[in-house]
Design an enzyme around this catalytic site. Sequence first.
Site, short mmCIF file in Angstrom:
data_model
loop_
_atom_site.label_atom_id
_atom_site.label_comp_id
_atom_site.label_asym_id
_atom_site.label_seq_id
_atom_site.Cartn_x
_atom_site.Cartn_y
_atom_site.Cartn_z
N GLU A 1 6.41 6.14 -6.15
CA GLU A 1 5.29 5.72 -5.29
C GLU A 1 4.58 6.93 -4.70
OE1 GLU A 1 4.76 3.75 -0.87
OE2 GLU A 1 6.55 3.25 -2.04
N ASP B 1 0.77 7.83 -5.71
CA ASP B 1 -0.25 7.89 -4.66
C ASP B 1 -1.15 9.11 -4.85
OD1 ASP B 1 -1.43 7.21 -2.02
OD2 ASP B 1 -0.44 9.04 -1.38
N ASN C 1 2.78 -0.88 -3.17
CA ASN C 1 3.70 0.24 -3.40
C ASN C 1 4.15 0.29 -4.86
OD1 ASN C 1 3.49 0.77 -0.69
ND2 ASN C 1 5.41 -0.23 -0.14
N GLU D 1 1.39 1.76 -7.06
CA GLU D 1 1.39 3.23 -7.03
C GLU D 1 2.55 3.80 -7.85
OE1 GLU D 1 -0.71 4.39 -2.78
OE2 GLU D 1 1.46 4.09 -2.84
#
Length: 335
Positions: free
Chosen positions: A55, A59, A124, A127
């Site tokens: 994650e 991101d 989440n 990502e």
Amino acid sequence: MIKLPLRKEKELYLSLYKIIGFYPRTISYYKQALLHKSMAHKNEKGRPVNNERLEFLGDAVLDAVVGDIVYRHFEGKREGFLTNTRSKIVQRETLNRLAQEMGLINLIKSNGHVSSHNSYMGGNAFEALVGAIYLDRGYTACMRFMEKRVLREIINLDKVAYKEMNFKSKLIEWSQKNRVEINFKLVAQEQDKNGSPKFTYQVKVERLDGESGSGYSKKEAQQIASKLTLQRLRKEPQFIDAVFASKTKRTKMEELPVESVPDTEPKNDFIISREKEPFAEKKEEKLAQEQPTEKPEAVAADEFDLSDISATPAELSREEIIAAAESEAFLEEKS
């Protein structure tokens, strides 16, 4: 060409293909991306295994990919517009919606106790999926995934860039209907690591602290603060009770008697009128008492008649003037 496993993982491969548009090479990345921390899995060394590290990576990659796409799509647009557009796409609410629309949410493995409306589990995982694609296929595959599978099929980039969810307007409308005071207070103004201005606003509801929001413009910060405050008003009955209690206290104070409104008419009290002056009236009465009761003789009517006085002598002829002058001179000589 990737050969699919017979039964055990065939369903996962096919599900991922529908989502990302290609078959994974290293399936372990994707399995980890779909593993929520609530499962409490550990590796052979006893360390927790979940999608949090992916994650984190996803991101950063997602920011770069979406920033790249937005930069090329909106040629000539200023930095603030590009930043705002990117933030609308990569924000948790949008990623949650993408996870729902693409069916990713159905592949996540969790203990089943984190599916509340407040959870960002889907966002989440999205990502983490991007992080898995990056490790499996590289940056170009991530770019192709976002362009073809997300921005072409699910999100209209132009619409999302110019669409404004006016949460501030909704909050003000609610406050007006309920006669509740709403104010926006600037609590911070700073720069991010790239030198871009960033603002933080807090909502004040009946002088009580509402939620705060930060953004790259005052409008964006107020929108976020308004949205969070609306969510809090919906979820926390205690907050609403406190708001209306504060309102009741304020309105009681407003109902107290107020002083009369000052007069705006001009006053000429600085001018003294002799007719109304009490001292002048008393003075006239005193003079009248001091005067004798018998009236003095009337002043002759012609006392101030100036008709017999002339400022200009009667006109004389030239000869008469000379004769008079000689006569005066003769008299002076005799004397």
